[in-house]
Design a protein around this motif. Structure first.
Motif, mmCIF file in Angstrom:
data_model
loop_
_atom_site.group_PDB
_atom_site.id
_atom_site.type_symbol
_atom_site.label_atom_id
_atom_site.label_comp_id
_atom_site.label_asym_id
_atom_site.label_seq_id
_atom_site.Cartn_x
_atom_site.Cartn_y
_atom_site.Cartn_z
ATOM 1 N N THR A 286 0.759 -1.160 -0.177
ATOM 2 C CA THR A 286 0.059 0.051 0.099
ATOM 3 C C THR A 286 0.623 1.242 0.016
ATOM 4 O OG1 THR A 286 0.205 0.201 2.208
ATOM 5 C CG2 THR A 286 -1.698 -1.248 1.318
ATOM 6 N N GLU A 327 -0.864 3.223 -4.961
ATOM 7 C CA GLU A 327 -2.082 3.418 -5.048
ATOM 8 C C GLU A 327 -2.849 2.987 -6.511
ATOM 9 O OE1 GLU A 327 -5.709 3.983 -3.711
ATOM 10 O OE2 GLU A 327 -4.069 4.456 -2.516
ATOM 11 N N LEU A 328 -2.265 3.307 -7.499
ATOM 12 C CA LEU A 328 -2.608 2.867 -8.570
ATOM 13 C C LEU A 328 -2.820 1.352 -8.566
ATOM 14 C CD1 LEU A 328 -1.058 5.320 -10.933
ATOM 15 C CD2 LEU A 328 -3.696 5.262 -10.599
ATOM 16 N N ARG A 330 -3.235 -0.651 -6.342
ATOM 17 C CA ARG A 330 -4.570 -0.885 -5.548
ATOM 18 C C ARG A 330 -5.595 -0.837 -6.136
ATOM 19 N NH1 ARG A 330 -4.665 0.943 0.544
ATOM 20 N NH2 ARG A 330 -4.670 3.398 -0.353
ATOM 21 N N THR A 331 -5.931 0.334 -6.925
ATOM 22 C CA THR A 331 -6.852 0.846 -7.534
ATOM 23 C C THR A 331 -7.309 -0.137 -8.787
ATOM 24 O OG1 THR A 331 -6.704 3.032 -7.083
ATOM 25 C CG2 THR A 331 -8.237 2.635 -8.620
ATOM 26 N N SER A 334 -8.784 -3.546 -7.390
ATOM 27 C CA SER A 334 -9.640 -3.523 -6.495
ATOM 28 C C SER A 334 -10.870 -4.104 -6.806
ATOM 29 C CB SER A 334 -10.201 -1.735 -6.135
ATOM 30 O OG SER A 334 -10.494 -1.367 -7.449
#
Length: 337
Positions: A286, A327-328, A330-331, A334
């Motif tokens: 993360t 973050e990208l 993780r996105t 998702s």
């Protein structure tokens, strides 16, 4: 596990994200070559190989680069350690694996601290076996590797015989060229004080043990898989500056090669792909954990090798870019979690 078609789409997006050649090193050419050889997404192939490690299996990992070897062997760079720690963490959580991290004796303290910041407690092999049996602690075993050629060859045989690993994983670990020289991205010989761990990977490949490797410049373990493209598209890929008569390309190959604009990003994407396959968000690397690891690497003196300074940029890319990639990733996955 998420739908197979969805996983394939997510793998492709992860691949595309981490192979945007922001540093203009020629990585997009290496990516195209590696992907053609792989026949699909590189990140996905790496995640499949790691998730195929038997429950309770053993994985040998390596990272760490003596960055200014001609000055001191105590100085390492910050591309590699956090990515290796993220992958090791995902392996422990997903497969209850015993992860054995190899590097130079001089870099052990910094990489040990980085792994601990990722959530892995450093232990001995004997203690790791206990932790694996009762699943009570996420651990990492840290071992030094020889820095001379002959000792490196001998240790390769001894270590594979003793540990019988199920897979080997390398990220941002420089390998020798066809003349036995270890080069920087500027084509300079900086093999002094460097662990000869590429001999271990050569021996593993000869024995048929799966090898997954991550790299961003062409001089790393695994890049032998796309050697012709390193020579053609990477600066100093065909002719170095040290006078050895070769280029910077590493000769050691691999089974799965993951290219990335920054090796740490490749590892972040692999962890995300593993999380999607396991349907377990705990495997993700993360932005919050990346921030902690960046700070830990600064506190332990690992340098931003591009600029030659101890700071929280990696390969010249600023801190926020590394948090953004995490973050990208993780996105992107998702929908599968």
């Amino acid at each position: 596990m998420a739908d197979k078609d969805l996983i394939t789409r997510l793998d492709n997006r992860l691949d595309q994200l981490v192979n945007i050649d922001m540093g203009e090193r020629g990585v997009e050419h290496l990516y195209e070559a590696a992907r053609e050889l792989q026949g699909g997404a590189l990140v996905g192939a790496a995640a499949d190989a790691l998730m195929a490690v038997p429950e309770g299996g053993t994985v040998i990992l390596t990272t760490g680069s003596v960055s200014r070897a001609w000055i001191t062997p105590d100085l390492g760079e910050n591309d590699g350690p956090s990515g290796a720690a993220a992958v090791a963490r995902a392996l422990v959580l997903a497969r209850n694996a015993t992860c054995v991290m190899l590097c130079e004796e001089t870099l052990l303290p910094a990489i040990r601290s980085t792994c601990q910041a990722a959530g892995l407690f450093p232990v001995t092999l004997e203690q790791a076996a206990i932790a694996r049996a009762d699943k009570s602690l996420a651990t990492i075993v840290m071992l030094p590797y020889a820095t001379e050629d002959e000792a490196g060859r001998a240790q390769a045989v001894q270590m594979l015989d003793a540990l019988t690993p199920d897979l080997l994983f390398s990220t941002e670990r420089v390998g020798r060229n066809e003349h036995g020289v270890y080069h920087s991205m500027k084509g300079i010989d900086y093999g002094m004080g460097r662990a000869r761990v590429d001999f271990l990977f050569d021996e593993a490949l000869a024995r048929g043990i799966p090898v997954v490797a991550v790299g961003d410049g062409g001089n790393e373990i695994g890049m032998g898989k796309v050697a012709d493209h390193v020579k053609a598209y990477v600066p100093y890929g065909d002719t170095c500056q040290c006078g050895c008569g070769g280029g910077i390309g590493a000769v050691t190959s691999c089974d799965v090669l993951v290219t990335a604009a920054c090796s740490n990003w490749g590892c972040t994407a692999i962890a995300a792909a593993m999380a999607a396959r396991a349907d377990n968000a705990k495997l993700l690397h993360t932005p919050e954990r990346e921030a902690l690891l960046l700070d830990t690497m600064v506190a332990n003196g690992l340098i931003n090798s591009t600029h030659g300074i101890v700071d929280d940029s990696v390969d010249g890319f600023p801190r926020q870019s590394h948090l953004a990639v995490a973050e990208l990733c993780r996105t992107i996955v998702s929908r599968a979690l």
